[in-house]
Design a protein around this motif. Structure first.
Motif, mmCIF file in Angstrom:
data_model
loop_
_atom_site.group_PDB
_atom_site.id
_atom_site.type_symbol
_atom_site.label_atom_id
_atom_site.label_comp_id
_atom_site.label_asym_id
_atom_site.label_seq_id
_atom_site.Cartn_x
_atom_site.Cartn_y
_atom_site.Cartn_z
ATOM 1 N N THR A 10 2.537 11.562 2.271
ATOM 2 C CA THR A 10 3.027 11.160 3.586
ATOM 3 C C THR A 10 2.447 9.806 3.956
ATOM 4 O O THR A 10 1.270 9.554 3.748
ATOM 5 N N SER A 23 -6.978 -1.013 6.866
ATOM 6 C CA SER A 23 -5.776 -1.351 6.108
ATOM 7 C C SER A 23 -4.550 -1.063 6.941
ATOM 8 O O SER A 23 -4.589 -0.305 7.894
ATOM 9 N N HIS A 24 -3.484 -1.672 6.542
ATOM 10 C CA HIS A 24 -2.251 -1.460 7.256
ATOM 11 C C HIS A 24 -1.095 -1.771 6.327
ATOM 12 O O HIS A 24 -1.272 -2.461 5.333
ATOM 13 N N ILE A 25 0.072 -1.267 6.650
ATOM 14 C CA ILE A 25 1.213 -1.501 5.769
ATOM 15 C C ILE A 25 1.978 -2.739 6.225
ATOM 16 O O ILE A 25 2.361 -2.870 7.382
ATOM 17 N N ILE A 26 2.152 -3.631 5.291
ATOM 18 C CA ILE A 26 2.787 -4.932 5.546
ATOM 19 C C ILE A 26 4.126 -4.968 4.809
ATOM 20 O O ILE A 26 4.225 -4.487 3.676
ATOM 21 N N GLU A 28 -11.993 2.243 5.613
ATOM 22 C CA GLU A 28 -12.110 2.466 4.172
ATOM 23 C C GLU A 28 -13.552 2.207 3.776
ATOM 24 O O GLU A 28 -14.062 1.111 3.973
ATOM 25 N N GLY A 87 -2.176 1.822 -2.312
ATOM 26 C CA GLY A 87 -0.976 2.567 -1.934
ATOM 27 C C GLY A 87 -0.469 3.526 -3.003
ATOM 28 O O GLY A 87 0.530 4.214 -2.789
ATOM 29 N N ALA A 115 9.756 -3.958 -1.335
ATOM 30 C CA ALA A 115 9.084 -3.395 -0.150
ATOM 31 C C ALA A 115 7.684 -2.912 -0.525
ATOM 32 O O ALA A 115 6.745 -3.023 0.265
ATOM 33 N N PHE A 116 7.557 -2.363 -1.715
ATOM 34 C CA PHE A 116 6.246 -1.984 -2.236
ATOM 35 C C PHE A 116 5.802 -3.111 -3.147
ATOM 36 O O PHE A 116 6.511 -3.488 -4.075
ATOM 37 N N ASP A 117 4.652 -3.688 -2.859
ATOM 38 C CA ASP A 117 4.189 -4.812 -3.666
ATOM 39 C C ASP A 117 2.667 -4.825 -3.675
ATOM 40 O O ASP A 117 2.038 -5.099 -2.653
ATOM 41 N N ASP A 151 3.240 9.067 -3.703
ATOM 42 C CA ASP A 151 2.351 8.214 -2.903
ATOM 43 C C ASP A 151 2.966 6.823 -2.717
ATOM 44 O O ASP A 151 3.116 6.323 -1.588
ATOM 45 N N VAL A 167 7.911 0.991 4.552
ATOM 46 C CA VAL A 167 8.234 -0.429 4.731
ATOM 47 C C VAL A 167 9.735 -0.593 4.957
ATOM 48 O O VAL A 167 10.168 -1.335 5.840
ATOM 49 N N VAL A 212 0.301 -7.808 -2.340
ATOM 50 C CA VAL A 212 0.465 -8.231 -0.939
ATOM 51 C C VAL A 212 -0.866 -8.571 -0.236
ATOM 52 O O VAL A 212 -0.862 -9.060 0.899
ATOM 53 N N ASP A 231 -3.925 -4.827 -5.425
ATOM 54 C CA ASP A 231 -4.567 -3.772 -4.639
ATOM 55 C C ASP A 231 -3.730 -2.505 -4.825
ATOM 56 O O ASP A 231 -2.579 -2.453 -4.392
ATOM 57 N N LYS A 255 -4.433 6.943 -5.101
ATOM 58 C CA LYS A 255 -4.827 8.297 -4.677
ATOM 59 C C LYS A 255 -3.902 9.327 -5.340
ATOM 60 O O LYS A 255 -4.354 10.359 -5.826
#
Ligand code: ADP
Ligand code: MG
Length: 349
Positions: A255, A271-274, A265, A186, A123-125, A300, A308, A128, A183, A189
């Motif tokens: 969060t 950006s958006h979460i895919i 940015e 995510g 789910a975290f990649d 984070d 996701v 992406v 990238d 930070k």
């Protein structure tokens, strides 16, 4: 939610943080004759705020602020994809599939990103990017129409964290395929927040709060000499109400939310979460996920990963791994709270 006394006073003087958070105690009047110190600025396409109860003798606020800016600059030189000269940009531009030497910082973040990829079943990649671009959230800018299934499938064949590798000594990363790119938006930070906290501790500062783009870390006590209190916002595009106040001591909070679907940015990118498993933007009833952890970097990445996964699968992973998580799930006009037992100890009733 009703707030009383000092809390209500603090709330009136609150500062809004960027990603769905309000900071309460940091804005309360200082308890002693000395004023609290706040260092603010911009970096990594967002803003930061560092609040200290007091400075150690002989350390000027300007000196400390310059040191913190140095830490943020170093992180950008390592991991920014907006900086063509950064380590990561050079890795992405390179078509070599050999080991690529990186700093200890970049190695740490890539290793943690891969760990979160595995625990979240992909789910975290951090590879992406091509799919993010296809949906119009990348460098090429917004697109008018949704991509076809064929183009999504083609982009999905280009990505995959399993083709990214990390080595410790000497620190290096490697891609199996020349076109693979990374990238770290995510997770980077959170890494920077941890590094700033480590620097403050090294300077002999014990009571502080560090916040960067909504990812934060609180140590010791607030300038009011009580535990840091941080509010998680009720998700809404305007974001004015408080959902839950939590107490943080030597812990990080991150969060992730879909209620502000994208943000600018460095003035240029959205950006958006895919969901890398489907190739589509996340689209379930989960409005936000907050994670408390000892590491801001981990919190984070976990917040993004759980965003996701969604409320059902996300809760299963959070419970399996003993994570402290609060999910806010849309139910019509309201939000239902779903949390793990580990999160409960941080709630301020
Ligand atoms: P949030 O705070 O809302 O979780 P982050 O800034 O932590 O947002 O992460 C979002 C960024 O991560 C996006 O800018 C995008 O580049 C990248 N991203 C999008 N989807 C994923 C994903 N599935 N895994 C890792 N990174 C992602
Ligand atoms: Mg994140």
């Amino acid at each position: 939610m009703a707030l009383h006394g000092a809390q209500a006073r603090a709330q009136r003087r609150r500062v809004r943080l960027q990603v769905g958070l309000l900071l309460l105690a940091a804005c309360a009047p200082p308890a002693g004759p000395e004023s609290a110190i706040e260092l603010r600025g911009s970096s990594m396409g967002t803003t930061y705020s560092i609040v200290l109860a007091s400075l150690p003798k002989g350390l000027a606020a300007d000196t400390l602020h310059a040191e913190i800016r140095g830490i943020l600059e170093a992180a950008n030189d390592q991991m920014s994809t907006y900086r063509a000269s950064s380590e990561l940009s050079r890795f992405n531009a390179s078509s070599s599939t050999d080991w690529f030497r990186v700093s200890e910082g970049t190695r740490t973040v890539v290793a943690e990103a891969l760990r979160i990829s595995r625990l979240s079943g992909g789910a975290f990649d951090v590879t992406v990017g091509p799919v993010v671009d296809l949906w119009g959230f990348g460098a090429a800018g917004p697109s008018a129409v949704a991509p076809t299934r064929e183009r999504i499938d083609a982009a999905l064949r280009e990505i995959g964290y399993a083709s990214l590798h990390v080595r410790s000594s000497p620190p290096a990363i490697r891609k199996e395929r020349p076109e693979l790119r990374v990238d770290l938006s995510g997770i980077a930070k959170g890494f920077a927040v941890d590094r700033i906290a480590r620097h403050l501790e090294g300077a002999g500062i014990r009571n502080f709060l560090v916040e960067l783009g909504g990812e934060l870390r609180a140590h010791g006590s607030s300038p009011r000499e009580d535990p840091w209190r941080v509010a998680i916002e009720k998700p809404s595009p305007q974001g004015t109400a408080i959902q839950q106040v939590i107490r943080l001591e030597n812990r990080a909070l991150a969060t992730s939310g879909d209620y502000r679907r994208y943000r600018v940015e460095n003035g240029a990118r959205y950006s958006h979460i895919i969901d890398p498993r489907t190739g589509s933007p996340v689209s379930h009833a989960l409005a936000s996920v907050s994670v408390v952890d000892a590491s801001a970097m981990r919190a984070d990445a976990l917040a993004t990963a759980l965003m996701v996964l969604g409320p059902a699968e996300g809760l299963r992973v959070a419970e399996r791994d003993g994570l402290a998580v609060l999910f806010l799930v849309k139910r019509g006009e309201r939000f239902a709270e779903v949390s793990t037992p580990e999160f409960e100890r941080y709630r301020l009733e």
